[in-house]
Design an enzyme around this catalytic site. Structure first.
Site, PDB file in Angstrom:
ATOM      1  N   ASP A 200       0.407  -1.457  -0.062  1.00 56.68           N
ATOM      2  CA  ASP A 200      -0.240   0.017  -0.043  1.00 56.68           C
ATOM      3  C   ASP A 200       0.511   0.980  -0.403  1.00 56.68           C
ATOM      4  OD1 ASP A 200      -1.882  -1.902   0.066  1.00 56.68           O
ATOM      5  OD2 ASP A 200      -3.065  -1.189   2.102  1.00 56.68           O
TER       6      ASP A 200
ATOM      7  N   ASP B 192      -0.592  11.563   4.476  1.00 58.83           N
ATOM      8  CA  ASP B 192      -0.223   9.661   5.577  1.00 58.83           C
ATOM      9  C   ASP B 192       0.516  10.384   6.516  1.00 58.83           C
ATOM     10  OD1 ASP B 192      -2.186   8.816   4.653  1.00 58.83           O
ATOM     11  OD2 ASP B 192      -0.620   8.100   2.826  1.00 58.83           O
TER      12      ASP B 192
ATOM     13  N   GLU C 198      -0.694   2.575  11.518  1.00 60.24           N
ATOM     14  CA  GLU C 198      -0.900   3.038  10.056  1.00 60.24           C
ATOM     15  C   GLU C 198       0.887   2.988   9.896  1.00 60.24           C
ATOM     16  OE1 GLU C 198      -3.314   1.989   6.128  1.00 60.24           O
ATOM     17  OE2 GLU C 198      -3.475   3.099   7.603  1.00 60.24           O
ATOM     18  N   GLU C 199       0.883   4.052   9.626  1.00 64.49           N
ATOM     19  CA  GLU C 199       2.849   4.376   9.325  1.00 64.49           C
ATOM     20  C   GLU C 199       3.668   3.628   9.708  1.00 64.49           C
ATOM     21  OE1 GLU C 199       1.316   5.272   5.819  1.00 64.49           O
ATOM     22  OE2 GLU C 199      -0.309   5.710   6.876  1.00 64.49           O
TER      23      GLU C 199
ATOM     24  N   ASP D 263      -5.429   5.253  12.841  1.00 63.87           N
ATOM     25  CA  ASP D 263      -5.069   5.794  11.387  1.00 63.87           C
ATOM     26  C   ASP D 263      -4.644   6.665  11.156  1.00 63.87           C
ATOM     27  OD1 ASP D 263      -4.749   5.435   8.181  1.00 63.87           O
ATOM     28  OD2 ASP D 263      -6.812   4.223   8.166  1.00 63.87           O
TER      29      ASP D 263
ATOM     30  N   LEU E 242      -4.669   9.617   8.723  1.00 70.14           N
ATOM     31  CA  LEU E 242      -5.683   9.258   7.596  1.00 70.14           C
ATOM     32  C   LEU E 242      -6.278   8.203   7.104  1.00 70.14           C
ATOM     33  CD1 LEU E 242      -6.128  12.341   6.413  1.00 70.14           C
ATOM     34  CD2 LEU E 242      -3.941  11.760   4.665  1.00 70.14           C
ATOM     35  N   ASP E 243      -7.702   7.953   7.344  1.00 69.55           N
ATOM     36  CA  ASP E 243      -8.502   6.827   6.586  1.00 69.55           C
ATOM     37  C   ASP E 243      -9.341   8.163   5.199  1.00 69.55           C
ATOM     38  OD1 ASP E 243     -10.201   5.008   6.350  1.00 69.55           O
ATOM     39  OD2 ASP E 243     -11.456   6.382   5.502  1.00 69.55           O
TER      40      ASP E 243
ATOM     41  N   GLU F 292      -8.964  -0.049  12.401  1.00 70.35           N
ATOM     42  CA  GLU F 292      -9.989   0.747  11.995  1.00 70.35           C
ATOM     43  C   GLU F 292     -11.014   0.386  12.323  1.00 70.35           C
ATOM     44  OE1 GLU F 292      -7.906   2.362   7.234  1.00 70.35           O
ATOM     45  OE2 GLU F 292      -8.375  -0.319   8.181  1.00 70.35           O
TER      46      GLU F 292
END
Length: 341
Positions: free
Chosen positions: A61, A67, A89-90, A108, A110-111, A269
């Site tokens: 991804d 992000d 997530e990052e 997360d 930046l969804d 999430e």
């Protein structure tokens, strides 16, 4: 109610309880990060190439510029909070923040980052857990102390639960305060709207195909009513709409390589969204099992996700669980329908 601020709400909820005060401090820090991110988003292209790809996750991804900026804003905001462990997530692995902290946070940052350069809503999702050691982020969703998301759209909204219902707030920009607009969000048990990425229809399993076919058949089909389709490609935008007026959201696993368990992450999430939905009288499953009962095996574990109006979420589970619950497939519809059974 409109004049009640996020600070007021959290102060009243926390009282003199030390752990709750820590949760309140952490939520306010996340709100501060959200305010800063909202200002950056409001500048659009004037803020630079926020949608440019800067790297890739281990699973392939892409990571956009925004992000990484959002991740840094969250980390900076939480640096002074009572957070011992932060997962994002990052980041491949969690990082230690405050050695004296009582909490673990997963985000997360930046969804919906594919929407950055198209002026559509994006968001930040977070969950707060008690710090129990190095594996604190691998607790099941039932152990969450608080969860929520910020939605950056025409206005900046915050959906929050501390286990006492789901509250909705809106950023009052001139005063820099989040103000309560809904003290007890309620998701209607039934709905006439569903959200799913229909471009993947050929890859779905039979239960998901049958459910969507029955919705598409409308008033002439087994559901005896018409449905509307909604899909924003930003889960927080769909979740906020469902909190406001009901609906169901589906991101199932499918037959594509790497998509057998969907693409959404359980810890930061699915779990926070499930907590919000259940506290608003909705439901959330992986198609069969309650999301909050799943014990995570890793920080970035993926899971299929179905959430929203309880009656519809339960119907999807019945389609998965029991073949006899599937309505008969019409040969005519099978040949001429938009989605083949």
């Amino acid at each position: 109610m409109i004049s009640r601020t996020l600070q007021d709400h959290l102060d009243g909820w926390a009282g003199s309880d030390a752990l709750r005060r820590d949760v309140a401090t952490t939520v306010l820090a996340l709100a501060d990060a959200g305010r800063a991110l909202a200002e950056l988003l409001a500048a659009g292209p004037l803020a630079g190439g926020l949608a440019e790809v800067r790297g890739f996750h281990a699973d392939g991804d892409s990571q956009k510029e925004l992000d990484l900026v959002a991740d840094e804003l969250v980390r900076e905001a939480l640096a002074a909070a009572p957070v011992a462990l932060l997962g994002s997530e990052e980041m491949d692995e969690p990082v230690e923040l405050n050695p004296a902290g009582t909490l673990a946070v997963a985000v997360d940052p930046l969804d919906g980052s594919s929407n950055i350069d198209t002026d559509l809503s994006v968001g930040t999702i977070f969950t707060i857990l008690p710090y129990t050691g190095a594996d604190a982020l691998l607790q099941p969703g039932t152990q969450q102390l608080a969860a929520g998301f910020l939605l950056y759209g025409p206005h900046v909204a915050l959906a929050l639960t501390t286990g006492a219902g789901t509250q909705l707030f809106v950023l009052d920009r001139p005063f820099g305060q989040f103000r309560m607009v809904e003290a007890e969000a309620q998701v209607p048990a039934e709905t006439g709207e569903y959200a799913i990425n229909a471009s993947n229809a050929r890859h779905w399993d039979r239960a998901v195909r049958c459910y969507i076919e029955d919705c598409l058949a409308g008033g002439e089909g087994p559901r005896d009513r018409d449905f509307n389709t909604r899909w924003v490609a930003s889960m927080v935008a769909d979740a906020y709409r469902i909190l406001m007026r009901g609906g169901i959201y589906l991101y199932p696993g499918d037959a594509r390589r790497g998509y057998g368990q969907g693409r959404l992450r359980l810890v930061y999430e699915a779990n926070p969204i499930a907590f919000l939905m259940e506290q608003a009288q909705g439901a959330a499953t992986d198609g069969l099992q309650r999301i909050l009962d799943i014990v995570p095996e890793s920080l970035h574990q993926r899971v299929p996700l179905v959430f929203g109006s309880r009656g519809e979420v339960e119907r999807v589970a019945r389609y998965h669980r029991d073949a006899s619950a599937l309505p008969e497939r019409s040969p005519l519809f099978g040949r001429r329908g938009l989605l083949r059974a």
